[in-house]
Design a protein around this motif. Sequence first.
Motif, short mmCIF file in Angstrom:
data_model
loop_
_atom_site.label_atom_id
_atom_site.label_comp_id
_atom_site.label_asym_id
_atom_site.label_seq_id
_atom_site.Cartn_x
_atom_site.Cartn_y
_atom_site.Cartn_z
N LEU A 96 -0.84 24.23 29.18
CA LEU A 96 0.28 22.72 28.19
C LEU A 96 0.19 22.00 29.08
CD1 LEU A 96 1.77 23.68 25.17
CD2 LEU A 96 -0.45 22.57 25.34
N ALA A 97 0.46 21.84 30.69
CA ALA A 97 1.00 21.02 32.06
C ALA A 97 0.06 20.54 32.89
CB ALA A 97 1.52 22.34 32.60
N PHE A 98 0.03 19.77 32.94
CA PHE A 98 -0.08 18.65 33.56
C PHE A 98 0.46 17.61 34.52
CE2 PHE A 98 0.15 16.38 29.38
CZ PHE A 98 1.14 14.92 29.80
N PHE A 157 4.60 16.74 33.28
CA PHE A 157 4.32 16.96 32.13
C PHE A 157 3.82 18.43 31.29
CE2 PHE A 157 2.80 12.92 33.02
CZ PHE A 157 3.34 12.18 32.16
N ILE A 158 5.00 18.99 29.84
CA ILE A 158 4.32 20.01 29.05
C ILE A 158 4.27 19.62 27.58
CG2 ILE A 158 5.20 22.86 28.79
CD1 ILE A 158 6.26 22.55 31.24
N ALA A 159 2.96 19.50 27.73
CA ALA A 159 2.79 19.02 25.89
C ALA A 159 3.24 19.71 25.55
CB ALA A 159 1.29 19.07 25.94
N PRO A 160 3.82 19.12 24.11
CA PRO A 160 4.12 19.59 23.42
C PRO A 160 3.24 20.97 22.49
CG PRO A 160 4.25 17.74 22.21
CD PRO A 160 4.07 17.43 24.02
N ASP A 161 2.25 20.45 22.45
CA ASP A 161 0.84 20.98 21.33
C ASP A 161 -0.23 21.07 22.80
OD1 ASP A 161 0.26 18.48 20.02
OD2 ASP A 161 1.68 18.72 19.16
N LYS A 162 -1.21 21.34 22.06
CA LYS A 162 -2.48 21.03 22.69
C LYS A 162 -3.17 19.81 22.20
CE LYS A 162 -6.34 22.89 24.93
NZ LYS A 162 -5.85 23.26 26.21
N VAL A 183 -3.99 14.44 23.88
CA VAL A 183 -4.25 12.87 24.28
C VAL A 183 -3.98 12.47 25.10
CG1 VAL A 183 -2.78 11.34 22.89
CG2 VAL A 183 -4.25 12.78 21.99
N TRP A 184 -3.21 12.74 25.89
CA TRP A 184 -2.35 12.56 26.79
C TRP A 184 -3.21 12.27 28.51
CZ3 TRP A 184 1.21 9.27 28.96
CH2 TRP A 184 2.48 9.23 27.97
N THR A 185 -3.90 13.68 29.36
CA THR A 185 -5.16 13.73 29.28
C THR A 185 -6.28 13.07 29.45
OG1 THR A 185 -6.15 15.45 28.76
CG2 THR A 185 -4.33 16.60 30.04
N ASP A 186 -6.62 12.82 28.83
CA ASP A 186 -7.53 12.40 28.58
C ASP A 186 -7.67 10.21 28.40
OD1 ASP A 186 -9.77 13.75 27.40
OD2 ASP A 186 -9.35 13.45 25.50
N GLY A 187 -5.80 9.49 27.72
CA GLY A 187 -5.47 8.61 27.79
C GLY A 187 -5.49 8.92 29.39
N LEU A 188 -4.72 9.31 30.07
CA LEU A 188 -4.51 9.85 31.83
C LEU A 188 -5.89 9.08 32.10
CD1 LEU A 188 -1.28 11.29 32.11
CD2 LEU A 188 -1.41 8.98 32.30
N ASN A 189 -6.51 9.73 32.36
CA ASN A 189 -7.97 9.80 33.02
C ASN A 189 -8.72 8.31 32.60
OD1 ASN A 189 -8.65 12.23 34.42
ND2 ASN A 189 -8.36 13.50 32.91
N ALA A 190 -8.74 8.39 31.58
CA ALA A 190 -9.38 6.36 31.02
C ALA A 190 -8.70 5.26 32.10
CB ALA A 190 -9.23 6.06 29.49
N ASP A 230 -3.13 23.80 38.57
CA ASP A 230 -3.42 22.84 40.10
C ASP A 230 -1.80 21.67 39.99
OD1 ASP A 230 -5.60 23.98 40.88
OD2 ASP A 230 -6.27 22.22 39.38
N CYS A 231 -0.84 22.01 39.02
CA CYS A 231 -0.07 21.28 39.11
C CYS A 231 1.26 21.73 40.26
CB CYS A 231 0.94 21.25 37.40
SG CYS A 231 -0.51 20.68 35.81
#
Length: 247
Positions: free
Chosen positions: A160-162, A174-179, A184-191, A141-142
């Motif tokens: 790893l894309a969001f 974004f493309i995260a360096p690892d899972k 962490v980032w998708t959780d944090g952004l949703n929070a 969806d990105c």
Amino acid sequence: MQVVREQIMRALTLKPNSLDQFKSRLQSLSYTEILKIRQSERMNQEDFQSRPILELREKIQPEIMELIKQQRLNRLCEGTCFRKISSRRRQDKFWYCRLSPNHKVLHYGDLEESPQAEVPHDSLQDKLPVADIKAVVTGKDCPHMKEKGALKQNKEVLELAFSVLYESDEYLNFIAPDKHEYCVWTDGLNALLGKEMTSDLTKSDMATLLSMEMKLRLLDLENIQIPEAPPPIPKEPSNYDFVYDCN
């Protein structure tokens, strides 16, 4: 004496073939080990599914979820270095993103090389107010995964894309360096958006922390039968002459 009896009984359960094997088994069943075994068995007993225990779990879960949320936001405040990836080839270009301490702004900017420490806010050129964020999308969806040729990249990159969508049609990819960083980032952004954190990392952290907290709170209930219902409230006394008047 109960611990010694249990050590002997557990050692005999394995049916040692010699006295030496029996002694060896006794040595391995130390007091600490017996306590660990008891604790593990208690967590798996039917009492653990009793109503008081289930109510305790329900009470603890929101506290633990809030703890996980704060950990995610703290990690976003520390920031992460992301690698830029084009649809044609992988390029050694980097950019850094971090959340402001007041959780109101995302600071980000390009870097010449991967940093060895946190990048300060004032060295990051661009800002995105959290209030302007409309949604967080992941995977196919990105927008940068919908570009021509992007989906031909390996599956790891796709997972790893969001993207952060803001304003009408703007987005920060974004493309995260690892899972782990992805979660962490998708959780944090949703929070930040007031949405539920649903990553595998959150589920794992919840299970681990909930189990530990339950064990700690039940330590004082060793060998105590947990009732299914609260005890009845006693009748009021006929008089209160026993109450001491400090005046």
